[in-house]
Design a protein around this motif. Structure first.
Motif, PDB file in Angstrom:
ATOM      1  N   GLU A   1      -6.330   5.878   4.459  1.00 52.81           N
ATOM      2  CA  GLU A   1      -7.778   6.118   4.417  1.00 52.81           C
ATOM      3  C   GLU A   1      -8.501   5.092   3.551  1.00 52.81           C
ATOM      4  O   GLU A   1      -9.640   4.716   3.845  1.00 52.81           O
ATOM      5  N   ASP A   2      -7.843   4.636   2.485  1.00 53.53           N
ATOM      6  CA  ASP A   2      -8.481   3.682   1.565  1.00 53.53           C
ATOM      7  C   ASP A   2      -7.923   2.262   1.743  1.00 53.53           C
ATOM      8  O   ASP A   2      -8.039   1.428   0.842  1.00 53.53           O
ATOM      9  N   PHE A   3      -7.344   1.997   2.888  1.00 50.90           N
ATOM     10  CA  PHE A   3      -6.765   0.675   3.153  1.00 50.90           C
ATOM     11  C   PHE A   3      -7.753  -0.159   3.956  1.00 50.90           C
ATOM     12  O   PHE A   3      -8.259   0.276   4.993  1.00 50.90           O
ATOM     13  N   ASP A   4      -8.041  -1.367   3.483  1.00 48.52           N
ATOM     14  CA  ASP A   4      -8.974  -2.267   4.176  1.00 48.52           C
ATOM     15  C   ASP A   4      -8.190  -3.100   5.179  1.00 48.52           C
ATOM     16  O   ASP A   4      -7.579  -4.101   4.817  1.00 48.52           O
TER      17      ASP A   4
ATOM     18  N   HIS B   1       0.834  -1.203   0.000  1.00 46.80           N
ATOM     19  CA  HIS B   1       0.000   0.000   0.000  1.00 46.80           C
ATOM     20  C   HIS B   1       0.869   1.253   0.000  1.00 46.80           C
ATOM     21  O   HIS B   1       0.612   2.192  -0.770  1.00 46.80           O
TER      22      HIS B   1
ATOM     23  N   ARG C   1      -3.879   9.349   7.169  1.00 47.72           N
ATOM     24  CA  ARG C   1      -4.245   9.843   5.837  1.00 47.72           C
ATOM     25  C   ARG C   1      -3.724   8.932   4.737  1.00 47.72           C
ATOM     26  O   ARG C   1      -4.355   8.789   3.685  1.00 47.72           O
TER      27      ARG C   1
ATOM     28  N   LYS D   1       1.320   4.266  -2.878  1.00 48.62           N
ATOM     29  CA  LYS D   1       1.140   5.672  -2.538  1.00 48.62           C
ATOM     30  C   LYS D   1       2.378   6.510  -2.859  1.00 48.62           C
ATOM     31  O   LYS D   1       2.384   7.724  -2.645  1.00 48.62           O
TER      32      LYS D   1
END
Length: 289
Positions: A282-285, A39, A279, A43
């Motif tokens: 935020e889109d990490f499961d 991840h 931040r 990014k």
């Protein structure tokens, strides 16, 4: 240490391996740590691995982690080597010269059951081969060679000298002896319960971090470093944010800005990154299997 209050997101994460990035029992990376690193990579956060092992063996070790990407930098020999994976260039710093190797080996002669070990040309050079050396051969993917006489140790420069002991108590004893007898140009420290390392005082992971900062143009205030042992201390102090694992040594915790809540066997570094830099995640499961 650098003031870390303004670091919303890091530009580079630099991590030790054993005791930090991988589990103790298996020496493997957990799927959760792998997902967190992947991840960060997506990014655009650079990632580096910093180890006491030499750079010639680390790519094979790292390949076993199956991260799906190559680290941007690999630091070997406790900071004595820096590999830029984008160019394949390896920079070497502050090796021990033959006369200093001779002095160190001879200084430790009172401990004749201790096994001096050095890296040379993809080999482990040692005084005798035992179960500890055979385990090192397996982990390092190297063969060992037994010296016929000690003068074979100082035929050429080397990054560091390792002293293998049979027990942690013996290692503590020789550490105290070494620190009392070496001069101010050398550093002696344990990196495992039965392993003492001696190297040039100017060769450390903190120097390597500064070299990476110089090469990338990333200010050290934007670099986060994770470690657990004494050979990580300078790296944690040099980083914008130095984090010691909760399983780390007391002197390493004292060198850090922060300590993880979980240990390396429970994804401590990964959870620390998620909690510290929300931040970025935020889109990490976090619950993904």
């Amino acid at each position: 240490m650098v003031n870390t209050s303004s670091m919303e997101n890091p530009e580079l994460v630099l991590a030790d391996i054993d005791g930090t990035l991988v589990e103790d029992a298996t020496r493997t990376m957990t799927p959760f740590v792998r997902r967190v690193l992947q991840h960060l990579h997506k990014k655009g956060v650079l990632f580096g691995i910093a180890s006491g092992r030499p750079c010639d063996e680390l790519p094979n070790t790292i390949a076993q982690y199956e991260m799906g990407f190559e680290p941007d930098f690999i630091v070997g020999m406790n900071g004595g080597e820096v590999l830029d994976t984008s160019t394949g260039e390896v920079s070497v710093f502050d090796q021990l010269q033959p006369d200093r190797i001779k002095t160190i080996i001879e200084m430790m002669q009172p401990y004749d059951k201790v096994n001096p070990v050095i890296y040379r040309e993809h080999l482990l050079v040692c005084r005798f081969c035992d179960d500890l050396i055979r385990t090192s051969e397996e982990h390092a993917h190297k063969k060992s060679i037994v010296v016929k006489s000690d003068d074979e140790y100082w035929t050429e420069p080397t990054g560091k000298i390792m002293f293998r002991t049979q027990t942690p108590e013996e290692c503590e004893e020789i550490e105290a002896f070494a620190k009392a007898h070496i001069d101010s140009t050398l550093a002696a420290f344990r990196t495992q319960p039965t392993l003492l390392e001696v190297q040039d005082i100017n060769m450390n992971k903190g120097v390597a971090l500064m070299e990476i900062s110089r090469r990338t143009g990333i200010d050290r205030s934007r670099i986060v470093a994770y470690g657990d042992a004494s050979n990580d201390n300078e790296m944690l102090r040099a980083a914008g944010l130095g984090v010691c694992m909760i399983n780390g040594l007391p002197d390493t915790k004292a060198s850090a800005d922060a300590i993880t809540e979980k240990d390396n066997d429970h994804d401590g570094m990964a959870y620390d990154l998620i909690e510290r830099f929300p931040r970025l995640f935020e889109d990490f499961d976090i619950d993904q299997a």
